[in-house]
Scaffold this motif. Structure first.
Motif, PDB file in Angstrom:
ATOM      1  N   LEU A 223     -14.388 -29.516 -17.827  1.00 57.04           N
ATOM      2  CA  LEU A 223     -15.182 -30.807 -17.642  1.00 57.04           C
ATOM      3  C   LEU A 223     -17.022 -30.031 -17.562  1.00 57.04           C
ATOM      4  N   ASN A 224     -16.724 -29.675 -15.802  1.00 54.82           N
ATOM      5  CA  ASN A 224     -17.593 -28.867 -15.455  1.00 54.82           C
ATOM      6  C   ASN A 224     -18.395 -27.825 -16.414  1.00 54.82           C
ATOM      7  N   HIS A 225     -17.594 -27.056 -16.297  1.00 51.62           N
ATOM      8  CA  HIS A 225     -17.669 -25.831 -17.208  1.00 51.62           C
ATOM      9  C   HIS A 225     -18.622 -26.113 -18.360  1.00 51.62           C
ATOM     10  N   TYR A 226     -18.118 -27.165 -19.090  1.00 46.15           N
ATOM     11  CA  TYR A 226     -19.480 -27.871 -20.680  1.00 46.15           C
ATOM     12  C   TYR A 226     -20.904 -28.084 -19.950  1.00 46.15           C
ATOM     13  N   GLU A 227     -20.418 -28.962 -19.483  1.00 48.67           N
ATOM     14  CA  GLU A 227     -21.352 -29.233 -18.685  1.00 48.67           C
ATOM     15  C   GLU A 227     -23.040 -28.296 -17.814  1.00 48.67           C
ATOM     16  N   LYS A 228     -22.507 -26.912 -16.888  1.00 48.55           N
ATOM     17  CA  LYS A 228     -22.453 -25.688 -16.983  1.00 48.55           C
ATOM     18  C   LYS A 228     -23.384 -25.489 -18.003  1.00 48.55           C
ATOM     19  N   LYS A 229     -23.154 -24.999 -18.782  1.00 53.18           N
ATOM     20  CA  LYS A 229     -23.293 -24.245 -20.013  1.00 53.18           C
ATOM     21  C   LYS A 229     -24.141 -25.694 -21.115  1.00 53.18           C
ATOM     22  N   LEU A 230     -23.550 -26.847 -21.167  1.00 55.68           N
ATOM     23  CA  LEU A 230     -25.093 -27.759 -21.891  1.00 55.68           C
ATOM     24  C   LEU A 230     -25.910 -28.366 -21.221  1.00 55.68           C
TER      25      LEU A 230
END
Lengths: 120, 120
Positions: free
Chosen positions: B61-68
């Protein structure tokens, strides 16, 4: 919506989830308007590889939209914001003093749209 | 922001990109407030497996937030919408007729925030 606009919006929202190469190819194809053959030459890969790469990226972008629906949400939101802007524009154009009651109605209608925005 | 609220927002935005099992475990842990041990029992897996599953999901989830960065964008947007609502509330509370000029200023300031929203 025309395909190019749709892909462009999907790319804006989910592009960062693609690999660098996938982003590069999509950019050359959709933004720089290069042909499959030109991209193949630029990246020293086959025309078929370029085509497959584009199709795969489009499939991925559509997959993310199907799961998250953020582009659709964004478009709905934009529509609502433009709705308020229209209301304001209309009132400014009338160029008359507001009656207390009609102003209240006007502000309430703006608030309604804002509340819709907060819920979405 | 407190961790629970953050995870909850991340889950709202990107949860659909997790597997059914990952969603299930996060739901039991964060929404149903079950302990690691209780979830382990419910799903017939080890406590360690539950823990690993949660950590992996949070990382994703944190990865997606960092990307998007969609949660951050959403929070900024919410702030701006509440800003307009405040302006409207303030004017309604005054409960006096508007001067033409001050109304124009007022509508212009709302439009400014709306334009910010459209650009983001």
């Amino acid at each position: 919506m025309i395909e190019l606009v749709k892909i462009s919006l999907l790319y804006d929202f989910y592009g960062e989830l693609l690999t660098e190469k996938q982003k590069k190819v999509l950019d050359l194809y959709y933004n720089q308007d290069l042909s499959l053959g030109e991209i193949a030459e630029e990246l020293s890969i086959t025309r078929q590889a370029v085509y497959d790469n584009i199709k795969r990226s489009e499939k991925l972008l559509n997959h993310y939209e199907k799961k998250l629906g953020l582009v659709e949400k964004f478009l709905n939101q934009k529509k609502k914001i433009l709705e308020i802007k229209d209301k304001i524009m209309e009132h400014k154009n009338r160029n008359i003093s507001f009656e207390e009651e009609s102003l209240k109605k006007f502000l309430n209608s703006i608030e309604d749209v804002l509340n819709d925005l907060l819920i979405d």
